[in-house]
Design a protein around this motif. Structure first.
Motif, mmCIF file in Angstrom:
data_model
loop_
_atom_site.group_PDB
_atom_site.id
_atom_site.type_symbol
_atom_site.label_atom_id
_atom_site.label_comp_id
_atom_site.label_asym_id
_atom_site.label_seq_id
_atom_site.Cartn_x
_atom_site.Cartn_y
_atom_site.Cartn_z
ATOM 1 N N MET A 49 42.157 1.732 -14.421
ATOM 2 C CA MET A 49 42.842 2.993 -15.203
ATOM 3 C C MET A 49 42.100 4.177 -14.581
ATOM 4 N N SER A 50 42.776 5.430 -14.775
ATOM 5 C CA SER A 50 42.189 6.692 -14.239
ATOM 6 C C SER A 50 40.989 6.912 -15.339
ATOM 7 N N VAL A 51 40.256 7.809 -15.172
ATOM 8 C CA VAL A 51 39.299 8.244 -16.004
ATOM 9 C C VAL A 51 40.035 8.964 -16.971
ATOM 10 N N THR A 52 41.159 9.713 -16.845
ATOM 11 C CA THR A 52 41.912 10.433 -18.130
ATOM 12 C C THR A 52 42.505 9.497 -18.750
ATOM 13 N N ALA A 53 42.952 8.255 -18.456
ATOM 14 C CA ALA A 53 43.577 7.494 -19.226
ATOM 15 C C ALA A 53 42.801 6.695 -20.129
ATOM 16 N N ASP A 113 31.995 6.643 -18.515
ATOM 17 C CA ASP A 113 33.166 6.356 -17.679
ATOM 18 C C ASP A 113 33.231 7.106 -16.332
ATOM 19 N N TYR A 114 33.336 8.575 -16.576
ATOM 20 C CA TYR A 114 33.456 9.399 -15.431
ATOM 21 C C TYR A 114 32.210 9.161 -14.620
ATOM 22 N N ALA A 115 30.788 9.155 -14.961
ATOM 23 C CA ALA A 115 29.666 9.044 -14.068
ATOM 24 C C ALA A 115 29.875 7.616 -13.398
ATOM 25 N N ASP A 116 30.457 6.616 -14.188
ATOM 26 C CA ASP A 116 30.633 5.446 -13.539
ATOM 27 C C ASP A 116 31.508 5.424 -12.323
ATOM 28 N N THR A 117 32.665 6.231 -12.620
ATOM 29 C CA THR A 117 33.948 6.226 -11.774
ATOM 30 C C THR A 117 33.283 6.943 -10.534
ATOM 31 N N VAL A 118 32.746 8.074 -10.779
ATOM 32 C CA VAL A 118 32.124 8.838 -9.579
ATOM 33 C C VAL A 118 31.181 8.001 -8.694
ATOM 34 N N LYS A 119 30.348 7.273 -9.325
ATOM 35 C CA LYS A 119 29.536 6.266 -8.656
ATOM 36 C C LYS A 119 30.165 5.432 -7.838
#
Length: 169
Positions: free
Chosen positions: A16-20, A155-161
């Motif tokens: 899922m996207s970070v927004t979702a 979640d945002y930091a994990d997705t960026v990483k």
């Protein structure tokens, strides 16, 4: 050794996207922490129940003070929490600290109990609330803000990483 791209273990699932994820976190946070608020009301840690905000302010039918009113209030708060999570995502997703979430919870408490208080006729004025209601609801909002805020930031930091690691490979 050649890696077979057709193997299911080598295919990465689309997540899922970070927004979702943020919206799901907001909804879950609304459900969890409004349920805890209801429990606090039943055990007299608070003078106000979640239904005082979302149902009893506009509808005084008998069913709103029963179990159906409580369940419906928790679901409505979960849906309203989507807005809160979206605001946090838009403003503070890059701030990866627990303190921002706690501060967000305090700001929400001030908005609900001080700024929007005239909208809720069933909720006493801030000066008429007893001290244990004030302390327990502030703590509840801090926990809510920390849960939602840190989950979104993580979640945002994990997705960026993960995105950076994929670009390297």
């Amino acid at each position: 050794m050649k890696v077979d791209k057709e193997l299911s273990q080598n295919n990465r699932e689309e997540s899922m996207s970070v927004t979702a994820k943020s919206l799901v976190t907001g909804f879950a946070g609304g459900l969890i922490w409004s349920t805890l608020g209801l429990i606090m009301y039943f055990f007299s840690f608070s003078e106000v129940a979640p239904r005082s905000f979302v149902l009893r302010s506009w509808n005084t039918a008998e069913w709103t003070s029963g179990w159906l009113g409580n369940v419906l209030s928790i679901i409505i708060i979960g849906l309203l929490s989507l807005i809160s999570a979206f605001i946090y995502y838009g403003l503070f997703r890059k701030v990866n600290t627990l303190w921002m979430g706690a501060a967000f919870g305090i700001v929400l408490w001030v908005i609900i109990f001080f700024v929007l208080q005239p909208v809720y006729p069933n909720v006493p004025d801030l000066v008429n609330l007893n001290s244990y209601t004030i302390v327990s609801t502030i703590c509840l909002y801090i926990l809510y803000g920390t849960f939602v805020g840190y989950s979104i930031s993580y979640d945002y930091a994990d997705t960026v990483k993960k995105d950076e690691q994929q670009k390297e490979n």
